[in-house]
Design an enzyme around this catalytic site. Structure first.
Site, PDB file in Angstrom:
ATOM      1  N   ASP A  92       0.860  -1.184   0.000  1.00 22.23           N
ATOM      2  CA  ASP A  92       0.000   0.000   0.000  1.00 22.23           C
ATOM      3  C   ASP A  92       0.898   1.236   0.000  1.00 22.23           C
ATOM      4  O   ASP A  92       2.091   1.157   0.253  1.00 22.23           O
ATOM      5  CB  ASP A  92      -0.979  -0.008   1.173  1.00 22.23           C
ATOM      6  CG  ASP A  92      -0.300  -0.118   2.523  1.00 22.23           C
ATOM      7  OD1 ASP A  92       0.924   0.042   2.581  1.00 22.23           O
ATOM      8  OD2 ASP A  92      -0.989  -0.361   3.515  1.00 22.23           O
ATOM      9  N   GLY A  94       0.915   4.047   1.816  1.00 19.99           N
ATOM     10  CA  GLY A  94       1.162   4.817   3.033  1.00 19.99           C
ATOM     11  C   GLY A  94       0.064   5.816   3.324  1.00 19.99           C
ATOM     12  O   GLY A  94       0.008   6.399   4.404  1.00 19.99           O
ATOM     13  N   ASP A 146      -2.767   8.168  -1.972  1.00 17.28           N
ATOM     14  CA  ASP A 146      -4.075   8.823  -1.869  1.00 17.28           C
ATOM     15  C   ASP A 146      -4.319   9.278  -0.442  1.00 17.28           C
ATOM     16  O   ASP A 146      -3.583   8.922   0.472  1.00 17.28           O
ATOM     17  CB  ASP A 146      -5.189   7.866  -2.309  1.00 17.28           C
ATOM     18  CG  ASP A 146      -5.363   6.698  -1.345  1.00 17.28           C
ATOM     19  OD1 ASP A 146      -4.364   6.287  -0.714  1.00 17.28           O
ATOM     20  OD2 ASP A 146      -6.485   6.191  -1.214  1.00 17.28           O
ATOM     21  N   ASP A 265      -7.726  -7.621   1.265  1.00 17.77           N
ATOM     22  CA  ASP A 265      -6.745  -7.733   2.345  1.00 17.77           C
ATOM     23  C   ASP A 265      -7.422  -7.247   3.610  1.00 17.77           C
ATOM     24  O   ASP A 265      -8.336  -6.422   3.552  1.00 17.77           O
ATOM     25  CB  ASP A 265      -5.505  -6.872   2.069  1.00 17.77           C
ATOM     26  CG  ASP A 265      -5.738  -5.417   2.456  1.00 17.77           C
ATOM     27  OD1 ASP A 265      -5.317  -5.017   3.559  1.00 17.77           O
ATOM     28  OD2 ASP A 265      -6.375  -4.676   1.678  1.00 17.77           O
TER      29      ASP A 265
END
EC number: 2.4.2.29
Length: 367
Positions: A92, A94, A146, A265
């Site tokens: 991912d 962050g 994002d 996930d």
């Protein structure tokens, strides 16, 4: 040009059966990705993860960047070389971790400044830095940077947050450059359908290798999550993987597959395991409960994991009460095996054209 290839093998209603191919291995979808925040799925080895059927794991860009840092990981070639997992890894960006810092962060157009949770030093993270960190990690799937829209958010707040994420998505794509790893865009927009539409349209325009739904399972009522899923999932590009981030319970997974999602996930199976909450074919068992003190039955008669084949509920209760590390490990082995077996059952049902029937039976029997 990405090295990832996605094949949509079969559909039943909106539910999809597919395969994602990488040089490091194939991922049969729908798929659940165990979360390895610091490069390791808590208490488990790569061998154990493979034995339970995991084909991809998730690493956390934010935490790995802060500790041990990319310089150390690069000395091992990649995160795969560092943690001994030779199959695909998704990282991912962050963004969610920065969002979860709340008042410890300062958001600008350029990026986010925040206090390090490790030593309180000032740190700056931007789309460009996130892309470089993920490149250094050697991630197979890179997530664009994002801002995860908080819940609750007014329409104005959700719109401003989504538009910032879209500008960051464009910068992420530019910074990703010639990296052959797959880059996924993240749909934001809070609980507002028209903002989700706007976000998806902008991401399609930028053009990503896969698309994710972000900003769900952040405290909203379950009916809102389902409403946004109903509205959004089937509109995502048919020829690319669809990923629902951070979700969820076994029922959530079945319901999201029904609506067209391919990848999931969640920390829930491993975190709950450490707290004595165990997923079984008949629902959740709270092994800490005193009624299991002298229960000599096995955990789940329908499970073939190491825990279920060898240990009674009484023993697992004892390990939990005495805070033995083995208890957390055995519970985690079971919970993650349960999730992988659930995905196998979903894929088998889709292969055999009976997913609708499977869904009805599962939702009726799982408490």
């Amino acid at each position: 040009m990405t090295v990832m290839k996605f094949d949509l093998i079969k559909k039943e209603g909106k539910a999809r059966r597919g395969k994602i191919t990488f040089p490091r291995g194939d991922i049969q979808t729908p798929a659940f990705m165990p979360v390895g925040t610091y490069g390791a799925v808590k208490s488990l080895s790569p061998v154990e993860l493979k034995e339970m059927g995991a084909e991809i794991i998730l690493g956390n860009t934010f935490h790995l960047w802060l500790r041990p840092g990319t310089e150390i990981i690069k000395k091992h070639g990649s995160l795969h070389g560092f943690n001994g997992w030779d199959k695909p890894i998704l990282t991912d960006s962050g963004g969610f971790q920065v969002f979860s810092l709340g008042k410890m962060r300062k958001l600008t157009e350029e990026g986010v400044t925040f206090k390090s949770p490790i030593n309180s030093s000032k740190v700056f993270l931007s789309p460009e830095i996130s892309m470089q960190v993920q490149r250094d990690l050697g991630s197979d799937i890179v997530m664009c940077f994002d801002e995860c829209t908080p819940y609750p958010a007014t329409e104005k707040e959700a719109k401003e947050s989504m538009e910032l994420s879209m500008r960051w998505a464009k910068r992420s794509k530019e910074a990703h450059g010639d990296n052959p790893s797959a880059l996924f865009g993240i749909i934001q927009g809070g609980m507002y359908e028209h903002l989700r539409d706007e976000s998806l349209a902008k991401l399609k325009e930028i053009d990503f290798d896969g698309f994710a739904i972000g900003g769900l399972s952040v405290g909203e009522p379950k009916e809102d999550m389902i409403r946004i899923l109903d509205h959004t999932a089937h509109q995502m590009p048919e020829d690319k993987p669809r990923y629902l981030m951070g979700v969820g319970t076994p029922k959530d997974l079945v319901e999201a597959v029904y609506r067209g999602v391919d990848m999931f996930d969640c920390v829930m199976p491993s975190r709950n395991a450490r707290n004595g909450h165990i997923f079984t074919s008949e629902g959740v068992i709270k092994i800490r409960n005193s009624k299991y003190k002298d229960d000599t039955s096995l955990l789940d008669p329908n499970c073939d994991c190491y825990t279920c084949k060898n240990f009674t509920k009484s023993y697992l209760h004892h390990l939990d009460k005495t805070k033995e590390i083995l208890g957390s490990r055995l519970n985690t082995i079971h919970n993650l095996t349960f999730y992988q077996n659930l995905m196998k059952s979903i894929r088998k049902a889709l292969d055999e054209g009976r997913f609708s029937e499977f869904r009805k039976e599962f939702l009726a029997s799982y408490k």
